[in-house]
Design a protein around this motif. Structure first.
Motif, PDB file in Angstrom:
ATOM      1  N   THR A   4       3.853   9.349 -19.635  1.00 59.67           N
ATOM      2  CA  THR A   4       2.815   8.947 -18.669  1.00 59.67           C
ATOM      3  C   THR A   4       2.416  10.147 -17.823  1.00 59.67           C
ATOM      4  O   THR A   4       3.107  11.169 -17.806  1.00 59.67           O
ATOM      5  CB  THR A   4       3.334   7.836 -17.742  1.00 59.67           C
ATOM      6  N   ARG A   5       1.295  10.002 -17.138  1.00 56.90           N
ATOM      7  CA  ARG A   5       0.836  11.005 -16.168  1.00 56.90           C
ATOM      8  C   ARG A   5       0.131  10.283 -15.039  1.00 56.90           C
ATOM      9  O   ARG A   5      -0.118   9.057 -15.119  1.00 56.90           O
ATOM     10  CB  ARG A   5      -0.096  12.022 -16.823  1.00 56.90           C
ATOM     11  N   GLU A   6      -0.242  11.036 -14.002  1.00 55.31           N
ATOM     12  CA  GLU A   6      -0.946  10.452 -12.874  1.00 55.31           C
ATOM     13  C   GLU A   6      -2.309   9.904 -13.313  1.00 55.31           C
ATOM     14  O   GLU A   6      -2.996  10.515 -14.136  1.00 55.31           O
ATOM     15  CB  GLU A   6      -1.146  11.511 -11.773  1.00 55.31           C
ATOM     16  N   TYR A   7      -2.683   8.785 -12.755  1.00 56.56           N
ATOM     17  CA  TYR A   7      -3.951   8.139 -13.114  1.00 56.56           C
ATOM     18  C   TYR A   7      -5.139   8.937 -12.572  1.00 56.56           C
ATOM     19  O   TYR A   7      -5.120   9.420 -11.436  1.00 56.56           O
ATOM     20  CB  TYR A   7      -3.967   6.717 -12.529  1.00 56.56           C
ATOM     21  N   HIS A   8      -6.151   9.118 -13.415  1.00 54.96           N
ATOM     22  CA  HIS A   8      -7.400   9.741 -13.009  1.00 54.96           C
ATOM     23  C   HIS A   8      -8.488   8.665 -12.990  1.00 54.96           C
ATOM     24  O   HIS A   8      -8.420   7.694 -13.742  1.00 54.96           O
ATOM     25  CB  HIS A   8      -7.794  10.867 -13.974  1.00 54.96           C
ATOM     26  N   ILE A  14      -3.480   1.843 -18.038  1.00 57.99           N
ATOM     27  CA  ILE A  14      -2.519   1.962 -16.926  1.00 57.99           C
ATOM     28  C   ILE A  14      -1.169   1.394 -17.362  1.00 57.99           C
ATOM     29  O   ILE A  14      -1.095   0.307 -17.938  1.00 57.99           O
ATOM     30  CB  ILE A  14      -3.043   1.219 -15.683  1.00 57.99           C
ATOM     31  N   HIS A  15      -0.123   2.147 -17.125  1.00 58.99           N
ATOM     32  CA  HIS A  15       1.248   1.720 -17.442  1.00 58.99           C
ATOM     33  C   HIS A  15       1.806   1.061 -16.174  1.00 58.99           C
ATOM     34  O   HIS A  15       2.208   1.740 -15.223  1.00 58.99           O
ATOM     35  CB  HIS A  15       2.095   2.934 -17.840  1.00 58.99           C
ATOM     36  N   GLN A  45       5.514   4.006  -7.684  1.00 55.51           N
ATOM     37  CA  GLN A  45       4.693   3.646  -6.523  1.00 55.51           C
ATOM     38  C   GLN A  45       3.338   4.350  -6.540  1.00 55.51           C
ATOM     39  O   GLN A  45       2.759   4.663  -5.486  1.00 55.51           O
ATOM     40  CB  GLN A  45       5.443   3.991  -5.216  1.00 55.51           C
ATOM     41  N   SER A  46       2.847   4.668  -7.742  1.00 59.83           N
ATOM     42  CA  SER A  46       1.497   5.232  -7.894  1.00 59.83           C
ATOM     43  C   SER A  46       1.030   4.935  -9.304  1.00 59.83           C
ATOM     44  O   SER A  46       1.852   4.778 -10.228  1.00 59.83           O
ATOM     45  CB  SER A  46       1.485   6.747  -7.645  1.00 59.83           C
ATOM     46  N   LEU A  47      -0.278   4.837  -9.485  1.00 64.58           N
ATOM     47  CA  LEU A  47      -0.793   4.480 -10.802  1.00 64.58           C
ATOM     48  C   LEU A  47      -0.484   5.564 -11.836  1.00 64.58           C
ATOM     49  O   LEU A  47      -0.680   6.766 -11.584  1.00 64.58           O
ATOM     50  CB  LEU A  47      -2.311   4.268 -10.717  1.00 64.58           C
ATOM     51  N   GLN A  48       0.007   5.093 -13.018  1.00 60.65           N
ATOM     52  CA  GLN A  48       0.359   6.000 -14.112  1.00 60.65           C
ATOM     53  C   GLN A  48      -0.438   5.625 -15.360  1.00 60.65           C
ATOM     54  O   GLN A  48      -0.637   4.437 -15.664  1.00 60.65           O
ATOM     55  CB  GLN A  48       1.856   5.894 -14.421  1.00 60.65           C
ATOM     56  N   THR A  49      -0.901   6.637 -16.058  1.00 63.25           N
ATOM     57  CA  THR A  49      -1.684   6.425 -17.277  1.00 63.25           C
ATOM     58  C   THR A  49      -0.814   6.679 -18.505  1.00 63.25           C
ATOM     59  O   THR A  49      -0.045   7.648 -18.546  1.00 63.25           O
ATOM     60  CB  THR A  49      -2.902   7.375 -17.303  1.00 63.25           C
ATOM     61  N   LYS A  50      -0.948   5.790 -19.480  1.00 66.82           N
ATOM     62  CA  LYS A  50      -0.186   5.944 -20.726  1.00 66.82           C
ATOM     63  C   LYS A  50      -0.684   7.161 -21.522  1.00 66.82           C
ATOM     64  O   LYS A  50      -1.886   7.401 -21.602  1.00 66.82           O
ATOM     65  CB  LYS A  50      -0.330   4.696 -21.610  1.00 66.82           C
ATOM     66  N   LEU A  51       0.245   7.895 -22.122  1.00 65.24           N
ATOM     67  CA  LEU A  51      -0.079   9.014 -23.017  1.00 65.24           C
ATOM     68  C   LEU A  51       0.414   8.676 -24.418  1.00 65.24           C
ATOM     69  O   LEU A  51       1.480   8.082 -24.585  1.00 65.24           O
ATOM     70  CB  LEU A  51       0.577  10.312 -22.538  1.00 65.24           C
TER      71      LEU A  51
END
Length: 399
Positions: free
Chosen positions: A215-219, A227-228, A236-242
């Motif tokens: 995952t990485r930080e959501y853009h 979104i994961h 505690q912050s939005l994470q994007t699936k890779l």
């Protein structure tokens, strides 16, 4: 250890000298001359020990035919190391001649080249119960496998009354493998494509959604369904699936070393071009297989390297190329393609390397009709390139 073929050559005047010494001894009794008698006996003893030495020398000389495989790139330096163990009579001022293939060039400027073989002669001496090591330095010259084919040892007698020759023609298990030089394929970067596939790569427009990579930080530009939620709750912050990047890029290289029943004249250019592509595929992490129309014992009647990538796969391909020589038995190219099409794992891209003349049943067209993109490696002495083959809709003729 190995046994020698041995033959001795005596001085042609030695029998006459022996006969003369015998009559000299008889004459000494008539003349009552001790000096004449001792001279005659001395010559007879000299001839006897000469004969005895020539019979014994080399009987207990052993050559250690040890297994050594050196691997070299062109212009790289190495050496043959020959180990002898002499358990018999001393060998002094002998000459050792070593014959080997010309894939490597000896440093000795006095070396003689005959056909495709080099002969190098070096001095050799070995005392009683002595282990002797002889080194012959060389430079890797051209693609191929060089082996020692013959060792000859010329041993002169102490008094110069002849010589003994120890000779052995054999297949040495000590070999020097020289990797092929590369012939740059100018347009090989055009092989990189952007089609959906299953091969993992570093950069691609396509992803394998069944293979999460983290995952990485959501853009703000990310899709909402990527979104994961579990990872976002944990951090505690939005994470994007890779996901792993994938593309379609598997290749098969079909090498034709023949021209009808003989080895093609531009074999070196073809193999050098394939070597350049092999380096390129491994660098780009592109899986590839190789078919070479050399007769091979096993389930596959020709030499076949399964799809793979990485340094070990590259080494396997380069070694296979290095082992091809002009005495290789050629397997019919058309039959090889037919076997590949019906028995082996086909790749999305198919590259012809070498001459191909379609027969009535065009196997290449059949491979293309099954979905493989067809290319051909074009070579000259100085360069190589890849062209895409296409088929006429009406006549089915490759162009």
């Amino acid at each position: 250890m190995m046994e020698w073929s041995k033959y001795s050559v005596e001085n042609k005047y030695l029998p006459i000298t022996g006969t003369f010494a015998f009559f000299l001894c008889i004459a000494s009794f008539f003349f009552q001359s001790w000096l004449t008698f001792f001279v005659g006996v001395f010559i007879i003893l000299l001839i006897y020990f000469n004969h005895l030495y020539m019979r014994k020398v080399g009987e207990d000389l052993f050559f250690n035919n040890k297994k050594v495989r050196g691997k070299y790139f062109p212009a790289e330096e190495g050496e043959w190391v020959l180990e002898f163990n002499n358990r018999g009579v001393p060998i002094m001022k002998a000459k050792l001649t070593v014959t080997f293939h010309d894939s490597v060039t000896p440093h000795d400027s006095r070396a003689i080249k005959k056909s495709s073989m080099y002969e190098v002669t070096v001095p050799f001496s070995s005392s009683y119960h002595q282990k002797t090591s002889v080194a012959i330095p060389f430079t890797a010259e051209k693609r191929g496998v060089s082996r020692i084919r013959k060792i000859e040892l010329m041993i002169p007698h102490f008094f110069g009354f002849g010589e003994t020759v120890l000779e052995k023609e054999f297949q040495s298990i000590q070999e020097a493998l020289v990797y092929p030089q590369t012939l740059v394929v100018h347009n090989k970067h055009t092989l990189l494509n952007n089609k959906q596939g299953e091969s993992p790569v570093s950069y691609s427009l396509f992803e394998d959604t069944l293979s999460p990579a983290g995952t990485r930080e959501y853009h703000y530009s990310d899709s909402f369904n990527r979104i994961h939620w579990k990872a976002s709750a944990r951090k505690q912050s939005l994470q994007t699936k890779l996901y792993d990047k994938v593309t379609e890029n598997g290749w098969n290289i079909a090498i034709n070393i023949g021209d009808d029943r003989f080895i093609t004249n531009n074999l070196e250019e073809i193999l050098s071009g394939v070597a350049d592509l092999a380096y390129f595929y491994v660098k780009q992490n592109i899986p590839f297989s190789v078919c070479i129309n050399i007769r091979h014992v096993g389930n596959t009647p020709f030499y076949y390297i399964m799809p793979g990538t990485g340094r070990e796969h590259l080494q396997k391909v380069l070694e296979a190329i290095a082992h091809i020589d002009v005495h290789t038995s050629v397997y019919p190219f058309e039959k090889m393609l037919d076997y590949y099409d019906s028995h082996l794992e086909t790749q999305p891209f198919f590259l012809l390397a070498g001459q191909y003349i379609p027969e009535k049943r065009d196997i290449v067209k059949k491979i293309a009709e099954k979905g493989s993109s067809l290319y051909e490696l074009m070579v000259t002495e100085q360069s190589a390139s890849i062209v895409k083959k296409s088929f006429s809709q009406k006549r089915g003729i490759p162009s």
